[in-house]
Design an enzyme around this catalytic site. Structure first.
Site, mmCIF file in Angstrom:
data_model
loop_
_atom_site.group_PDB
_atom_site.id
_atom_site.type_symbol
_atom_site.label_atom_id
_atom_site.label_comp_id
_atom_site.label_asym_id
_atom_site.label_seq_id
_atom_site.Cartn_x
_atom_site.Cartn_y
_atom_site.Cartn_z
ATOM 1 N N SER A 29 -88.773 52.724 61.868
ATOM 2 C CA SER A 29 -89.952 53.590 61.835
ATOM 3 C C SER A 29 -89.638 54.977 62.364
ATOM 4 O O SER A 29 -89.161 55.132 63.495
ATOM 5 C CB SER A 29 -91.071 53.027 62.730
ATOM 6 O OG SER A 29 -91.420 51.743 62.338
ATOM 7 N N HIS A 60 -92.487 54.339 56.420
ATOM 8 C CA HIS A 60 -91.326 53.731 55.770
ATOM 9 C C HIS A 60 -91.312 54.161 54.311
ATOM 10 O O HIS A 60 -92.278 53.999 53.591
ATOM 11 C CB HIS A 60 -91.389 52.206 55.856
ATOM 12 C CG HIS A 60 -91.213 51.680 57.241
ATOM 13 N ND1 HIS A 60 -90.013 51.201 57.703
ATOM 14 C CD2 HIS A 60 -92.074 51.586 58.263
ATOM 15 C CE1 HIS A 60 -90.149 50.834 58.960
ATOM 16 N NE2 HIS A 60 -91.391 51.053 59.336
ATOM 17 N N HIS A 82 -90.437 43.883 56.920
ATOM 18 C CA HIS A 82 -90.791 43.220 58.173
ATOM 19 C C HIS A 82 -91.383 41.848 57.901
ATOM 20 O O HIS A 82 -92.125 41.651 56.934
ATOM 21 C CB HIS A 82 -91.829 44.046 58.944
ATOM 22 C CG HIS A 82 -91.352 45.395 59.356
ATOM 23 N ND1 HIS A 82 -91.494 46.495 58.553
ATOM 24 C CD2 HIS A 82 -90.737 45.814 60.492
ATOM 25 C CE1 HIS A 82 -90.977 47.549 59.183
ATOM 26 N NE2 HIS A 82 -90.516 47.164 60.354
ATOM 27 N N TYR A 84 -93.707 40.579 59.555
ATOM 28 C CA TYR A 84 -95.178 40.647 59.678
ATOM 29 C C TYR A 84 -95.866 41.086 58.398
ATOM 30 O O TYR A 84 -97.076 40.928 58.260
ATOM 31 C CB TYR A 84 -95.604 41.548 60.855
ATOM 32 C CG TYR A 84 -95.238 43.014 60.736
ATOM 33 C CD1 TYR A 84 -95.856 43.853 59.809
ATOM 34 C CD2 TYR A 84 -94.279 43.566 61.576
ATOM 35 C CE1 TYR A 84 -95.513 45.191 59.705
ATOM 36 C CE2 TYR A 84 -93.932 44.902 61.483
ATOM 37 C CZ TYR A 84 -94.549 45.710 60.543
ATOM 38 O OH TYR A 84 -94.207 47.020 60.443
ATOM 39 N N GLU A 85 -95.106 41.651 57.474
ATOM 40 C CA GLU A 85 -95.709 42.043 56.193
ATOM 41 C C GLU A 85 -95.979 40.820 55.316
ATOM 42 O O GLU A 85 -96.629 40.945 54.272
ATOM 43 C CB GLU A 85 -94.791 43.019 55.446
ATOM 44 C CG GLU A 85 -94.663 44.369 56.138
ATOM 45 C CD GLU A 85 -93.682 45.281 55.426
ATOM 46 O OE1 GLU A 85 -94.104 45.990 54.496
ATOM 47 O OE2 GLU A 85 -92.497 45.262 55.781
ATOM 48 N N ALA A 112 -87.681 51.276 66.174
ATOM 49 C CA ALA A 112 -88.538 51.812 67.226
ATOM 50 C C ALA A 112 -89.049 50.614 68.014
ATOM 51 O O ALA A 112 -89.515 49.641 67.423
ATOM 52 C CB ALA A 112 -89.697 52.582 66.618
ATOM 53 N N MET A 210 -90.444 44.445 66.422
ATOM 54 C CA MET A 210 -90.860 43.492 65.384
ATOM 55 C C MET A 210 -89.854 43.423 64.234
ATOM 56 O O MET A 210 -90.220 43.070 63.116
ATOM 57 C CB MET A 210 -92.229 43.901 64.841
ATOM 58 C CG MET A 210 -93.291 44.093 65.922
ATOM 59 S SD MET A 210 -94.821 44.744 65.254
ATOM 60 C CE MET A 210 -95.713 45.135 66.773
ATOM 61 N N SER A 211 -88.608 43.740 64.527
ATOM 62 C CA SER A 211 -87.606 43.754 63.441
ATOM 63 C C SER A 211 -86.250 43.373 63.994
ATOM 64 O O SER A 211 -86.153 42.680 65.000
ATOM 65 C CB SER A 211 -87.548 45.159 62.825
ATOM 66 O OG SER A 211 -87.048 46.101 63.755
ATOM 67 N N ASN A 234 -92.468 53.795 72.983
ATOM 68 C CA ASN A 234 -93.616 53.701 73.900
ATOM 69 C C ASN A 234 -93.242 52.713 74.989
ATOM 70 O O ASN A 234 -92.313 51.931 74.814
ATOM 71 C CB ASN A 234 -94.856 53.196 73.139
ATOM 72 C CG ASN A 234 -94.623 51.821 72.535
ATOM 73 O OD1 ASN A 234 -93.981 51.689 71.487
ATOM 74 N ND2 ASN A 234 -95.107 50.780 73.206
ATOM 75 N N HIS A 246 -99.730 52.944 66.733
ATOM 76 C CA HIS A 246 -98.600 53.203 65.836
ATOM 77 C C HIS A 246 -98.349 54.715 65.753
ATOM 78 O O HIS A 246 -97.217 55.151 65.582
ATOM 79 C CB HIS A 246 -98.875 52.605 64.448
ATOM 80 C CG HIS A 246 -97.706 52.699 63.515
ATOM 81 N ND1 HIS A 246 -96.483 52.104 63.800
ATOM 82 C CD2 HIS A 246 -97.552 53.311 62.317
ATOM 83 C CE1 HIS A 246 -95.644 52.362 62.807
ATOM 84 N NE2 HIS A 246 -96.259 53.099 61.891
#
Ligand code: CYT
Length: 273
Positions: A29, A60, A82, A84-85, A112, A210-211, A234, A246
């Site tokens: 990201s 992306h 991802h 989560y997608e 990120a 998350m990746s 963050n 985000h």
């Protein structure tokens, strides 16, 4: 996993390329800008590549960009898939298999992430020394194709020690401070709760995202050498008195992208064999 699909995708990509890529890049990201450093890149939208999933998240781009980066032939994923997608682990890691099929033996994987280590600050870069798979899934589940890798691949040196030292040396040379630590992979898409962040810290995590974990496992299985770099976008939930967005993640990655670009460019320019 369907190796014929991998071969078809690789054949399509190879056809478009002038040169054989040596290094694969997966850009997280806000970090896709690195691909803009490639001289006269050949770009290939994911939707044109047979069997490639399509990326959906904001920030992306969804294309491969290939060509000369600081004297090295690279192929970069601008945007990744991802879990989560809704993609399966096999889909998420399909591009890594395609890279391997293209002959790539070295891969730089970026993301990120949220900082868990209390010494970290937003905007820090972290070399990934190890990871914790907290995703409850694994891209290698199911029948193993011995032609691709072992049934029980060793993960004790999946983050290549030579590449790590090389990255440290590049950071020192460029006067860029880098953190180091353990990346914990969660599925998302919800950010972690403060209690989960405390748990992950107790378990030894320094950053959370998350990746990356699926791609690294797959690259390790395939015998590729991996360098992983997180941009601490963050501080993870509960560490500061503010909610996570985000937008913050994208804004921070934009702020550090100059430094990120300099570091990764130099790492690639001088990448050891
Ligand atoms: N931040 C991020 N958790 C975070 O706090 N980028 C991913 C996951």
């Amino acid at each position: 996993m369907d190796q014929n699909a991998v071969k078809e995708a690789a054949a399509y990509v190879r056809e478009k390329l002038a040169d054989t890529p040596a290094v694969g890049l997966i850009l997280g990201s806000g970090l896709g800008v690195l691909a803009e450093e490639i001289n006269n890149p050949v770009t290939i939208p994911y939707q044109d590549i047979p069997h490639f999933p399509e990326s959906t998240v904001a920030g992306h781009k969804g294309q491969l960009a290939a060509g000369d980066l600081k004297g090295k032939q690279v192929i970069a994923m601008q945007g990744r898939f991802h879990y989560y997608e809704g993609y399966s682990m096999k889909q998420v890691t399909f591009p890594v298999r395609v890279m391997k099929e293209l002959g790539i033996e070295s891969i730089v994987i970026t993301n990120a992430a949220g900082g868990i280590n209390e010494q970290f600050n937003p905007g820090d870069l972290m070399l990934i020394t190890d990871h914790i798979n907290n995703m409850g899934d694994n891209p290698l589940l199911g029948p193993n194709d011995e032609a691709l890798g072992e049934r029980f691949p060793d993960m004790s040196q999946v983050y290549d020690a030579t590449y790590l030292q090389h990255a440290r040396d590049c950071a020192t040379k460029l006067d860029i401070t880098v953190q180091e630590g353990v990346y914990t992979g969660n599925t998302g898409p919800a950010y972690e709760t403060p209690a989960e962040v405390r748990m992950l810290r107790t378990l030894g995590g320094d950053a959370v995202g998350m990746s990356t974990v699926p791609e690294v496992i797959t690259a390790g299985h395939a015998g590729m050498r991996v360098l992983g770099i997180s941009c601490i976008a963050n501080m993870a939930a509960g560490m500061l008195d503010q909610p996570l967005t985000h937008t913050e993640v994208i804004e921070t990655t934009e702020k550090v992208r100059g430094e990120f670009l300099r570091l990764v460019s130099e790492i690639i320019r001088t990448l050891p064999n």
